[in-house]
Design a protein around this motif. Structure first.
Motif, short mmCIF file in Angstrom:
data_model
loop_
_atom_site.label_atom_id
_atom_site.label_comp_id
_atom_site.label_asym_id
_atom_site.label_seq_id
_atom_site.Cartn_x
_atom_site.Cartn_y
_atom_site.Cartn_z
N SER A 22 0.83 -1.21 0.00
CA SER A 22 0.00 0.00 0.00
C SER A 22 0.86 1.26 0.00
O SER A 22 0.58 2.22 -0.73
CB SER A 22 -0.94 0.00 1.21
OG SER A 22 -1.69 -1.18 1.19
N THR A 23 1.93 1.24 0.80
CA THR A 23 2.85 2.39 0.84
C THR A 23 3.47 2.61 -0.53
O THR A 23 3.52 3.74 -1.04
CB THR A 23 3.98 2.12 1.87
OG1 THR A 23 3.38 1.79 3.09
CG2 THR A 23 4.92 3.29 2.01
N GLN A 24 3.91 1.52 -1.15
CA GLN A 24 4.57 1.66 -2.46
C GLN A 24 3.58 2.05 -3.55
O GLN A 24 3.94 2.81 -4.46
CB GLN A 24 5.30 0.36 -2.83
CG GLN A 24 6.51 0.07 -1.95
CD GLN A 24 7.55 1.18 -1.99
OE1 GLN A 24 7.65 1.95 -2.95
NE2 GLN A 24 8.34 1.29 -0.93
N ALA A 25 2.35 1.57 -3.45
CA ALA A 25 1.34 1.97 -4.43
C ALA A 25 1.10 3.48 -4.32
O ALA A 25 1.03 4.18 -5.34
CB ALA A 25 0.04 1.20 -4.20
N ALA A 26 1.02 3.97 -3.08
CA ALA A 26 0.78 5.42 -2.87
C ALA A 26 1.96 6.23 -3.42
O ALA A 26 1.77 7.27 -4.07
CB ALA A 26 0.57 5.69 -1.39
N THR A 27 3.18 5.76 -3.16
CA THR A 27 4.37 6.47 -3.65
C THR A 27 4.39 6.51 -5.17
O THR A 27 4.68 7.54 -5.79
CB THR A 27 5.65 5.75 -3.14
OG1 THR A 27 5.56 5.64 -1.74
CG2 THR A 27 6.91 6.50 -3.51
N LEU A 29 1.83 6.22 -7.21
CA LEU A 29 0.77 7.12 -7.70
C LEU A 29 1.22 8.57 -7.67
O LEU A 29 1.04 9.31 -8.63
CB LEU A 29 -0.47 6.99 -6.82
CG LEU A 29 -1.46 5.88 -7.14
CD1 LEU A 29 -2.59 5.88 -6.16
CD2 LEU A 29 -2.01 6.05 -8.56
N GLU A 30 1.84 8.94 -6.56
CA GLU A 30 2.33 10.32 -6.41
C GLU A 30 3.34 10.66 -7.51
O GLU A 30 3.30 11.73 -8.10
CB GLU A 30 3.04 10.46 -5.06
CG GLU A 30 2.13 11.00 -3.97
CD GLU A 30 2.86 10.98 -2.62
OE1 GLU A 30 2.23 10.52 -1.67
OE2 GLU A 30 4.06 11.37 -2.57
N GLN A 33 1.43 11.05 -10.79
CA GLN A 33 0.59 12.25 -10.81
C GLN A 33 1.43 13.52 -10.88
O GLN A 33 1.07 14.47 -11.56
CB GLN A 33 -0.33 12.27 -9.59
CG GLN A 33 -1.49 11.30 -9.75
CD GLN A 33 -2.18 10.93 -8.44
OE1 GLN A 33 -1.69 11.25 -7.37
NE2 GLN A 33 -3.32 10.27 -8.54
N PHE A 41 -6.16 4.29 -9.45
CA PHE A 41 -5.76 3.29 -8.46
C PHE A 41 -6.91 2.33 -8.15
O PHE A 41 -8.06 2.76 -8.00
CB PHE A 41 -5.32 4.01 -7.18
CG PHE A 41 -4.98 3.08 -6.04
CD1 PHE A 41 -3.87 2.25 -6.11
CD2 PHE A 41 -5.76 3.05 -4.89
CE1 PHE A 41 -3.55 1.39 -5.06
CE2 PHE A 41 -5.44 2.20 -3.84
CZ PHE A 41 -4.34 1.37 -3.92
N LYS A 43 -7.75 -1.29 -5.61
CA LYS A 43 -7.24 -2.18 -4.57
C LYS A 43 -8.19 -3.35 -4.42
O LYS A 43 -9.40 -3.16 -4.33
CB LYS A 43 -7.14 -1.41 -3.25
CG LYS A 43 -6.71 -2.25 -2.08
CD LYS A 43 -6.47 -1.40 -0.84
CE LYS A 43 -6.26 -2.23 0.40
NZ LYS A 43 -5.26 -3.29 0.29
N ASP A 98 -3.37 -2.62 -6.28
CA ASP A 98 -2.84 -3.27 -5.08
C ASP A 98 -3.53 -4.63 -4.94
O ASP A 98 -4.70 -4.68 -4.59
CB ASP A 98 -3.15 -2.34 -3.89
CG ASP A 98 -2.61 -2.85 -2.56
OD1 ASP A 98 -2.23 -4.02 -2.48
OD2 ASP A 98 -2.60 -2.04 -1.61
#
Ligand code: DGP
Length: 237
Positions: A22-27, A29-30, A33, A41, A43, A98
């Motif tokens: 989840s942390t890596q998916a958020a990173t 995405l950022e 973007q 995204f 999950k 995810d």
């Protein structure tokens, strides 16, 4: 301004519980973007839909279901979004996801009920296939040391050890060079050492993702998962 690719890339992040997906998916995405690269995204399990709510209740041990039934619900939860996934990719937007069908096989086939690997695969055959699978590898021992471990049903070291073995089997299968057309279309499976710092894992992920999110886009059509595993000889569906 970023130009729209011919179709978006379908990027799936897989791994054991607490491997940092989840942390890596958020990173990731950022990163996308901030470069004005169109991305959406998803999950799985998607715990919001009615099927997802049943899965959520099961995972939090608030309800019990036969292992086959919950497996089919997880798969149905992916099928609920399959058309949306295709539309999104065809509109030129990338997808970061995810967990996907690989979790389906890895977790069910690792249960004490010993449901066969091939049975687990079947309901997910012909789902939209990812282009890239980023498998975050971590030892179950190390994952256990991370916060929040043990809150949900499958978060036990013994189970996670078996899950890791099934992921290894899928990695070998995905990477095996085949001769038929389906195997040429297989996703790329990349194994990443997730025992390192968040920054280091993120940097390595980006090295693998960057070629898939170029303005030229992905030219090959969206693949379908495991079509080569359908019964063939003389069977008319
Ligand atoms: P997460 O929301 O990523 O923490 O996943 C919830 C849990 O469900 C996790 O232990 C992995 C498991 N899981 C995810 N997808 C599937 C699936 O398709 N089948 C089974 N049996 N388990 C899954």
């Amino acid at each position: 301004m970023a130009t729209k690719p011919s179709r978006g890339a379908f990027i799936v992040i897989e791994g054991l519980d607490r491997s940092g997906k989840s942390t890596q998916a958020a990173t990731l995405l950022e990163r996308l973007q901030s470069r004005n690269i169109p991305v959406k995204f998803h999950k799985f399990p998607d715990r919001v839909t009615p099927i997802g709510q049943m899965i959520d209740s099961y995972l939090r041990s608030k309800s019990d279901l036969d292992d086959h039934v919950i497996h089919l619900l997880f798969s149905a939860n992916r099928w609920e979004l399959a058309a949306t996934v295709e539309q999104t990719l065809n509109s030129g937007t990338h997808i970061v996801c995810d967990r996907y069908a690989f979790s389906g096989i890895a977790f069910t086939a690792s249960k004490p009920s010993q449901i066969p690997f091939e049975w687990c695969r079947t309901p997910d055959i012909s789902l939209p296939a990812p282009d890239l699978i980023l498998y975050l590898d971590i030892s179950p021992n190390k994952a256990k040391e991370r916060g929040g471990y043990g809150e949900e049903r499958y978060e036990q070291e013994e189970m996670q050890t078996r899950v890791r073995e099934v992921y290894r089997r899928m990695r070998e299968e995905t990477m095996a060079v085949g001769s038929n057309r389906e195997s040429e279309n297989r996703p790329q499976w990349v194994e990443i050492d997730a025992g390192r710092s968040v920054e280091d894992v993120g940097k390595e992920i980006w090295i693998h993702v960057e070629p898939f999110v170029q303005p030229s886009g992905i030219s090959k059509p969206i693949g379908r998962l495991w079509m080569d595993r359908l019964p063939s000889a003389g069977v008319t569906l």
